[in-house]
Design an enzyme around this catalytic site. Structure first.
Site, PDB file in Angstrom:
ATOM      1  N   GLY A 209      27.093  30.127 -21.924  1.00  0.00           N
ATOM      2  CA  GLY A 209      25.950  30.047 -21.003  1.00  0.00           C
ATOM      3  C   GLY A 209      26.405  30.198 -19.566  1.00  0.00           C
ATOM      4  N   ASN A 210      25.519  29.873 -18.638  1.00  0.00           N
ATOM      5  CA  ASN A 210      25.888  29.944 -17.224  1.00  0.00           C
ATOM      6  C   ASN A 210      25.149  28.856 -16.458  1.00  0.00           C
ATOM      7  OD1 ASN A 210      23.287  31.077 -16.141  1.00  0.00           O
ATOM      8  ND2 ASN A 210      23.813  32.639 -17.664  1.00  0.00           N
ATOM      9  N   ARG A 211      25.426  28.745 -15.167  1.00  0.00           N
ATOM     10  CA  ARG A 211      24.950  27.586 -14.412  1.00  0.00           C
ATOM     11  C   ARG A 211      23.556  27.763 -13.808  1.00  0.00           C
ATOM     12  NH1 ARG A 211      29.015  26.262 -10.032  1.00  0.00           N
ATOM     13  NH2 ARG A 211      27.503  24.649  -9.554  1.00  0.00           N
TER      14      ARG A 211
END
Ligand code: CTP
Length: 414
Positions: A209-211
């Site tokens: 995933g990412n932030r």
């Protein structure tokens, strides 16, 4: 704006000091109304110093100017933070046994509450029922968030962060046509906005995933809806609570997605009828080649590390640009960490040329920049890489500036 901040007896009152500070910094005339209990947590001198206005808990002060109703009558906005279970119950019942109670009964302004209490109290049927009553009356609720609570417990009940409360509260005023709200200048436009971060599964329990918190994309969607557009919000993973307002609105259709492929499918579908598409989502560039149907265990890698084969995802934005209809406007975002020897603008220009979108909103990000915050700064480029705007401020202000640019671009294209 004349803003009343009600503070009730919870430890989270210390965070409200920061909320008041942000409101004062924003140029607002802030009047703090603590309950008797609240001043056991943060005292009157602190509230007076931070708000720069006199503070009292009593309905019997300043009687000549009928202070017990004057505050509520003058208010453009009332925020109650933290709102304890007791205060929410009193609000639901309409009790007016202190200055905050009379103020709340005397106001017609938007009321925003930020509950804070232990999980058991939040989940108690009495609190649930009181919240339902308040929501029905139009009270806006921010949070509570999940996390550590006083005494080592954890769960839902933590008061939302001051920046999140600020954002929701100010948006209420804009939405009701006060503040510096624009007119319905996007009425008749059909708009699709993607937001949040996609998640690519590795196995049933893990993902890449990412932030991205989804805050900026959702602010873009809400700003469009407030300005009269019909909005589809394609929401990948977003932080707790940030989707609540969009989900509650009849003029925003929320479609949840997980992976980049799901997002690509929904974006293509929405783009068929959209006049404007804004790709604010952080889309994973790669997915795992072989998703394991069972949880990967360390037994399968006895030698130590593992290697994941990743394959490239389709570029959704590029696909939308390739399929763009006449009269359709496509806006991309670019999150950049400029390297030595290359400016943000140079990187942005290269991406603008590669993507071919009508506008590209370039956003500098870093370990402590751009994510999970209420504020943002963008450099907006047109298709030729020319800077058309450099908005900064709350994510909502930035979103409104972006829509101004979309309008200008569409006007020029006619
Ligand atoms: N984007 C997309 N599909 C992808 C990757 C990105 O539609 N597979 C979109 C994003 O929604 C954003 C824009 O492309 O609007 C730029 O995203 P960004 O991640 O900055 O660019 P990339 O094309 O992934 O380039 P790089 O990561 O190499 O900088």
């Amino acid at each position: 704006m004349f803003i009343v901040v009600g503070v009730t007896g919870g430890i989270a009152a210390y965070k409200t000091v920061q909320l008041v500070r942000l409101l004062v910094k924003g140029g607002h005339d802030v009047h703090v109304v603590p309950t008797q209990d609240a001043v056991r947590f943060v005292g009157l001198p602190t509230w007076e110093a931070i708000s720069r206005n006199p503070v009292t808990t009593s309905v019997h002060d300043d009687v000549a100017r009928v202070r017990h109703v004057a505050l509520g009558q003058s208010a453009d906005l009332v925020i109650v933070a933290p709102a304890t279970a007791n205060t929410l119950a009193k609000m639901a019942a309409g009790l007016a046994d202190d200055l905050l109670g009379t103020t709340l009964l005397a106001t017609t302004a938007p009321v925003v509450v930020a509950p804070a209490m232990h999980t058991e109290m939040w989940r108690h049927p009495a609190t649930t029922q009181n919240m339902a009553t308040l929501l029905e009356r139009g009270v806006v609720v921010v949070g509570p968030d999940s996390g550590e609570l006083t005494g080592g417990d954890s769960g839902p009940g933590r008061m939302s962060e001051p920046e999140a409360i600020l954002e929701v509260a100010l948006a209420q005023v804009d939405a009701r046509g006060m503040g510096d709200a624009r007119t319905a200048d996007l009425a008749g436009l059909r708009v699709a906005v993607s937001a949040g971060g996609t998640r690519e599964p590795i196995d049933p329990v893990r993902f890449i995933g990412n932030r991205s918190s989804g805050r900026q994309g959702i602010a873009v969607a809400l700003a469009a809806a407030d300005r009269g557009a019909e909005v589809v919000l394609i929401a990948a993973h977003v932080d707790d609570g940030v989707l609540a307002e969009a989900s509650a609105r009849p003029d925003v259709r929320v479609v949840r997605v997980g992976t980049a492929a799901e997002l690509a499918h929904e974006a293509a579908l929405a783009a068929e009828s959209a006049d404007v598409v804004v790709m604010a989502a952080a889309v994973a560039d790669y997915r795992v080649a072989e998703v394991s149907p069972l949880k990967r265990t360390k037994d399968s890698a006895p030698g130590g590390g593992i290697t994941l084969d990743l394959i490239e995802n389709d570029d959704v934005l590029a696909g939308l640009v390739a399929a763009r209809r006449d009269g359709q406007t496509i806006v991309g975002f670019a999150a950049e960490t400029p390297a030595a020897g290359e400016t943000l603008l140079e990187r942005g220009r290269r991406k603008a040329a590669r993507k071919g979108a009508d506008l590209l909103a370039v956003n500098e990000v870093g370990w402590s920049k751009g994510f999970e915050t209420a504020e943002n700064a963008l450099v907006v480029l047109d298709a030729a890489g020319v800077v058309t705007a450099t908005p900064s401020g709350t994510k909502r202000e930035v979103a409104d500036a972006l829509w101004d640019m979309v309008r200008e671009t569409r006007a020029k294209a006619k």
